[in-house]
Write a protein that holds these residues in place. Sequence first.
Motif, PDB file in Angstrom:
ATOM      1  N   GLY A  43       0.821  -1.192   0.000  1.00 32.28           N
ATOM      2  CA  GLY A  43       0.000   0.000   0.000  1.00 32.28           C
ATOM      3  C   GLY A  43       0.859   1.247   0.000  1.00 32.28           C
ATOM      4  N   ASN A  44       0.360   2.342  -0.554  1.00 30.41           N
ATOM      5  CA  ASN A  44       1.054   3.626  -0.494  1.00 30.41           C
ATOM      6  C   ASN A  44       0.075   4.687  -0.025  1.00 30.41           C
ATOM      7  N   GLU A  45       0.218   5.901  -0.501  1.00 20.89           N
ATOM      8  CA  GLU A  45      -0.608   6.993   0.004  1.00 20.89           C
ATOM      9  C   GLU A  45      -2.090   6.790  -0.286  1.00 20.89           C
ATOM     10  N   SER A  46      -2.388   5.953  -1.256  1.00 17.64           N
ATOM     11  CA  SER A  46      -3.807   5.709  -1.568  1.00 17.64           C
ATOM     12  C   SER A  46      -4.464   4.783  -0.549  1.00 17.64           C
ATOM     13  N   ASN A  47      -3.603   4.048   0.215  1.00 24.62           N
ATOM     14  CA  ASN A  47      -4.091   3.114   1.237  1.00 24.62           C
ATOM     15  C   ASN A  47      -4.959   2.007   0.653  1.00 24.62           C
ATOM     16  N   ILE A  48      -4.823   1.772  -0.629  1.00 23.45           N
ATOM     17  CA  ILE A  48      -5.559   0.676  -1.256  1.00 23.45           C
ATOM     18  C   ILE A  48      -4.616  -0.509  -1.398  1.00 23.45           C
ATOM     19  N   PRO A  49      -4.868  -1.634  -0.722  1.00 26.03           N
ATOM     20  CA  PRO A  49      -3.977  -2.789  -0.808  1.00 26.03           C
ATOM     21  C   PRO A  49      -3.820  -3.256  -2.254  1.00 26.03           C
ATOM     22  N   ALA A  50      -2.603  -3.575  -2.618  1.00 25.78           N
ATOM     23  CA  ALA A  50      -2.339  -3.994  -3.995  1.00 25.78           C
ATOM     24  C   ALA A  50      -1.185  -4.975  -4.008  1.00 25.78           C
ATOM     25  N   ASP A  51      -0.980  -5.634  -5.163  1.00 24.16           N
ATOM     26  CA  ASP A  51       0.165  -6.519  -5.301  1.00 24.16           C
ATOM     27  C   ASP A  51       1.315  -5.825  -6.017  1.00 24.16           C
ATOM     28  N   GLN A  52       1.086  -4.531  -6.395  1.00 21.62           N
ATOM     29  CA  GLN A  52       2.147  -3.769  -7.060  1.00 21.62           C
ATOM     30  C   GLN A  52       1.927  -2.279  -6.830  1.00 21.62           C
ATOM     31  N   ILE A  53       3.016  -1.575  -6.461  1.00 19.92           N
ATOM     32  CA  ILE A  53       2.945  -0.129  -6.276  1.00 19.92           C
ATOM     33  C   ILE A  53       4.209   0.501  -6.854  1.00 19.92           C
ATOM     34  N   THR A  54       4.138   1.805  -7.137  1.00 21.43           N
ATOM     35  CA  THR A  54       5.295   2.552  -7.625  1.00 21.43           C
ATOM     36  C   THR A  54       5.639   3.632  -6.609  1.00 21.43           C
ATOM     37  N   ILE A  55       6.937   3.743  -6.283  1.00 20.38           N
ATOM     38  CA  ILE A  55       7.388   4.735  -5.314  1.00 20.38           C
ATOM     39  C   ILE A  55       8.589   5.476  -5.893  1.00 20.38           C
ATOM     40  N   SER A  56       8.896   6.615  -5.304  1.00 17.15           N
ATOM     41  CA  SER A  56      10.099   7.361  -5.683  1.00 17.15           C
ATOM     42  C   SER A  56      10.559   8.173  -4.488  1.00 17.15           C
ATOM     43  N   GLY A  57      11.856   8.512  -4.481  1.00 16.55           N
ATOM     44  CA  GLY A  57      12.416   9.309  -3.394  1.00 16.55           C
ATOM     45  C   GLY A  57      12.220   8.646  -2.046  1.00 16.55           C
ATOM     46  N   ARG A  58      11.807   9.441  -1.068  1.00 15.97           N
ATOM     47  CA  ARG A  58      11.571   8.918   0.277  1.00 15.97           C
ATOM     48  C   ARG A  58      10.091   8.657   0.533  1.00 15.97           C
ATOM     49  N   GLU A  59       9.356   8.472  -0.522  1.00 16.16           N
ATOM     50  CA  GLU A  59       7.922   8.180  -0.399  1.00 16.16           C
ATOM     51  C   GLU A  59       7.717   6.909   0.424  1.00 16.16           C
ATOM     52  N   LYS A  60       6.783   6.980   1.359  1.00 18.19           N
ATOM     53  CA  LYS A  60       6.535   5.843   2.243  1.00 18.19           C
ATOM     54  C   LYS A  60       5.531   4.880   1.623  1.00 18.19           C
ATOM     55  N   PHE A  61       5.694   3.621   1.965  1.00 18.37           N
ATOM     56  CA  PHE A  61       4.730   2.610   1.561  1.00 18.37           C
ATOM     57  C   PHE A  61       4.609   1.602   2.690  1.00 18.37           C
ATOM     58  N   SER A  62       3.641   0.750   2.608  1.00 19.99           N
ATOM     59  CA  SER A  62       3.412  -0.202   3.691  1.00 19.99           C
ATOM     60  C   SER A  62       3.294  -1.618   3.155  1.00 19.99           C
ATOM     61  N   MET A  63       3.539  -2.567   4.045  1.00 18.32           N
ATOM     62  CA  MET A  63       3.331  -3.980   3.737  1.00 18.32           C
ATOM     63  C   MET A  63       2.521  -4.604   4.871  1.00 18.32           C
ATOM     64  N   PHE A  64       1.628  -5.488   4.477  1.00 19.74           N
ATOM     65  CA  PHE A  64       0.777  -6.178   5.444  1.00 19.74           C
ATOM     66  C   PHE A  64       0.719  -7.654   5.072  1.00 19.74           C
ATOM     67  N   ALA A  65       0.861  -8.503   6.083  1.00 23.28           N
ATOM     68  CA  ALA A  65       0.752  -9.945   5.844  1.00 23.28           C
ATOM     69  C   ALA A  65      -0.030 -10.576   6.983  1.00 23.28           C
ATOM     70  N   GLY A  66      -0.864 -11.503   6.642  1.00 28.15           N
ATOM     71  CA  GLY A  66      -1.738 -12.082   7.651  1.00 28.15           C
ATOM     72  C   GLY A  66      -1.361 -13.464   8.107  1.00 28.15           C
ATOM     73  N   ARG A  67      -0.334 -14.061   7.527  1.00 25.85           N
ATOM     74  CA  ARG A  67       0.023 -15.419   7.927  1.00 25.85           C
ATOM     75  C   ARG A  67       1.537 -15.552   8.004  1.00 25.85           C
ATOM     76  N   GLN A  68       2.021 -16.237   9.051  1.00 25.06           N
ATOM     77  CA  GLN A  68       3.458 -16.392   9.247  1.00 25.06           C
ATOM     78  C   GLN A  68       4.078 -17.199   8.109  1.00 25.06           C
ATOM     79  N   GLY A  69       5.309 -16.833   7.785  1.00 22.73           N
ATOM     80  CA  GLY A  69       6.040 -17.501   6.718  1.00 22.73           C
ATOM     81  C   GLY A  69       7.025 -16.549   6.083  1.00 22.73           C
ATOM     82  N   SER A  70       7.725 -17.012   5.071  1.00 25.58           N
ATOM     83  CA  SER A  70       8.680 -16.189   4.335  1.00 25.58           C
ATOM     84  C   SER A  70       8.199 -16.020   2.898  1.00 25.58           C
ATOM     85  N   TYR A  71       8.193 -14.759   2.428  1.00 28.28           N
ATOM     86  CA  TYR A  71       7.678 -14.435   1.108  1.00 28.28           C
ATOM     87  C   TYR A  71       8.674 -13.534   0.373  1.00 28.28           C
TER      88      TYR A  71
END
Length: 425
Positions: free
Chosen positions: A68-96
Amino acid sequence: MKGRSNYYRWLGRVFWLAVLTVTGYTWYYMDQVVPDRVSIIENQEEEFSFGLPLKATISSESQEVALGNESNIPADQITISGREKFSMFAGRQGSYQVGLKLFGLIKLKDIQVDVVDTRYAIPCGSPIGIYLKSDGVMVIGTGRITGSDGTESEPAYGILKSGDYIEAFNGEPMNTKEDLIHAVNESQGQDSVISVRRDGEEVDVSVKPVAGSDGQYKLGAWVRDDTQGIGTVTYVDMNGNFGALGHGISDSDTGALVESAEGALYTTEIMGIEKGAIGKPGMLSGVIYYGPQSYMGDIRANTDEGIFGTVNQQFKKQLTGEPLEIACRQDVKPGAAFLRSDISGELKDYAIEIQKVDTNSSHKNKSMVIKVTDPELIGLTGGIVQGMSGSPIIQNGKLAGAVTHVFVQDATRGYGILIENMLEH
């Protein structure tokens, strides 16, 4: 005209060299600022900012990790630049895996995303006596033997190597150096076969022991089967598992990590502190008390990231302080922190500064650069001294890592290890 042509030719070369240099440095810089690995607490959203100089596309390779980025819409792909913040969320333990591409086209790297449960451990900071038994009899080096007739020979030269582990002599297992001394003497100088472990491989070598001036048969090899020292326990988790030192125990002569079969923790008493000086690290001097009443736990592993095992009830009764949450790699930042130690005889938190964090360091036990700023600790030790390895580092109320090394030219500065690198063991 010819001179002008050469001038433009060299100017062109300089231009393309500059382009290659800038491109190479930019690629290296981005590879360093983007972590190879991050951790996310299960069912929690974690915010990131990589500080990339170019536009990049981040894509999740698993449905378990949502971006997710500033739109706060969960996605499987986002574009960022500079120091723009983004987020990651995962609901199940494991390595991805999360992939990162520049301009959405050029692949820079894959980032491993570890989804973990919230973890807690009690920071310790208490000195401990360490006894480590090597897995086999370790060869330190070879030497010459003077026989009864005054002649000298070196039967093991070129056959046994520094860092070899002798496992058997003529098929008989060797557990201690006393076993080896006895077996060699019993050979009475006959050609013998020694089974050694060399660089992880089993090798059989032949050697002919010779009689020394005392009449005893010998190999002409310096050997060791154990090592002792004083270090600091970093943490004890909720199951009684401990981590200490933040770096491995290496042999003092070969410099190689001791391959251990077993070990134990024992009570120690610090008798003195030698302050560090420019060009000479300080050290703790103390006494290790061996015996059933002083036994504190078992060592199960000696690794580059520390020693690990379990503590007993006697050690647990001495624990003070509350469990702290384990900091994820990305939580540890340059800035103020604390070093916990009872080097003064009282468990205290001393002020330090984390000056650098390198989550991609090839030497995991040197993933932080720290500086002691607390006047009390500097007055007591001069900064970091040998024996303080393993002292827990606490930042923002979380267990962030441990002290591992001191800078020889500046005792107030040294390296540290991220706590997640220790917990991998």
